[in-house]
Write a protein that holds these residues in place. Structure first.
Motif, PDB file in Angstrom:
ATOM      1  N   ASP A  18       0.819  -1.217   0.000  1.00 45.89           N
ATOM      2  CA  ASP A  18       0.000   0.000   0.000  1.00 45.89           C
ATOM      3  C   ASP A  18       0.852   1.266   0.000  1.00 45.89           C
ATOM      4  N   GLY A  20       3.621   1.570  -1.607  1.00 48.26           N
ATOM      5  CA  GLY A  20       4.388   1.634  -2.843  1.00 48.26           C
ATOM      6  C   GLY A  20       5.740   0.959  -2.796  1.00 48.26           C
ATOM      7  N   GLU A  21       5.977   0.161  -1.750  1.00 50.67           N
ATOM      8  CA  GLU A  21       7.243  -0.556  -1.632  1.00 50.67           C
ATOM      9  C   GLU A  21       7.150  -1.895  -2.359  1.00 50.67           C
ATOM     10  N   CYS A  45       3.677  -5.025  -5.214  1.00 50.55           N
ATOM     11  CA  CYS A  45       3.803  -3.578  -5.117  1.00 50.55           C
ATOM     12  C   CYS A  45       2.537  -2.962  -5.707  1.00 50.55           C
ATOM     13  N   HIS A  46       2.035  -1.914  -5.081  1.00 46.74           N
ATOM     14  CA  HIS A  46       0.841  -1.232  -5.583  1.00 46.74           C
ATOM     15  C   HIS A  46       1.116  -0.560  -6.933  1.00 46.74           C
ATOM     16  N   ASP A  47       2.346  -0.087  -7.101  1.00 47.23           N
ATOM     17  CA  ASP A  47       2.770   0.544  -8.349  1.00 47.23           C
ATOM     18  C   ASP A  47       3.196  -0.564  -9.314  1.00 47.23           C
ATOM     19  N   LEU A  48       2.316  -0.933 -10.230  1.00 48.46           N
ATOM     20  CA  LEU A  48       2.582  -2.061 -11.118  1.00 48.46           C
ATOM     21  C   LEU A  48       3.751  -1.806 -12.067  1.00 48.46           C
ATOM     22  N   GLY A  49       3.975  -0.554 -12.433  1.00 50.54           N
ATOM     23  CA  GLY A  49       5.143  -0.219 -13.258  1.00 50.54           C
ATOM     24  C   GLY A  49       6.429  -0.487 -12.496  1.00 50.54           C
ATOM     25  N   LYS A  50       6.453  -0.102 -11.235  1.00 50.54           N
ATOM     26  CA  LYS A  50       7.615  -0.345 -10.383  1.00 50.54           C
ATOM     27  C   LYS A  50       7.831  -1.850 -10.195  1.00 50.54           C
ATOM     28  N   LYS A  62       6.413  -8.925 -17.244  1.00 46.51           N
ATOM     29  CA  LYS A  62       5.261  -8.280 -16.611  1.00 46.51           C
ATOM     30  C   LYS A  62       3.993  -9.105 -16.807  1.00 46.51           C
ATOM     31  N   TYR A  67      -2.377 -10.287 -11.479  1.00 50.62           N
ATOM     32  CA  TYR A  67      -3.144  -9.057 -11.263  1.00 50.62           C
ATOM     33  C   TYR A  67      -4.339  -9.356 -10.374  1.00 50.62           C
TER      34      TYR A  67
END
Length: 105
Positions: A18, A20-21, A45-50, A62, A67
């Motif tokens: 949550d 972003g880690e 990670c919440h940031d799927l690009g990261k 990816k 998901y």
């Protein structure tokens, strides 16, 4: 079938996601499709690009991200790839089986 995991470990994994880690959660797991594998590490990670960028450095595509609509999308690591990545991330404590230093797969 997942087992050997505590609620606080799941809560901490979700908190990191949550925030972003890149978060790691390892638990015992048995699935007939993967004989010999006794643990799985979920890397989320919440940031799927990261998350995708993190995975790319280890050859993870990816498209392999699981998901989830609940926001806890993740890669599943198992077997030799799991051990290799946890070593590189300095997280071998995630899969130490006993005090002899035996690693579970």
């Amino acid at each position: 079938m997942a087992f050997g995991i505590k609620r606080r470990e799941i809560t901490e994994w979700k908190r990191k996601i949550d925030n972003g880690e890149i978060a790691f959660l390892t638990h015992y797991w048995l699935d007939d499709r993967f004989p010999g594998c006794k643990t799985v590490t979920k890397v989320g990670c919440h940031d799927l690009g990261k998350l995708a960028t993190w995975g790319k450095q280890y050859g993870l595509k990816k498209e392999w991200i699981h998901y989830r609509v609940d926001g806890y999308s993740h890669f599943d690591l198992l077997g030799d790839r799991q051990k290799e990545i946890l070593q590189k991330e300095c997280l071998l404590d995630h899969i130490w089986h006993d005090k002899t230093g035996t690693l579970e797969k």
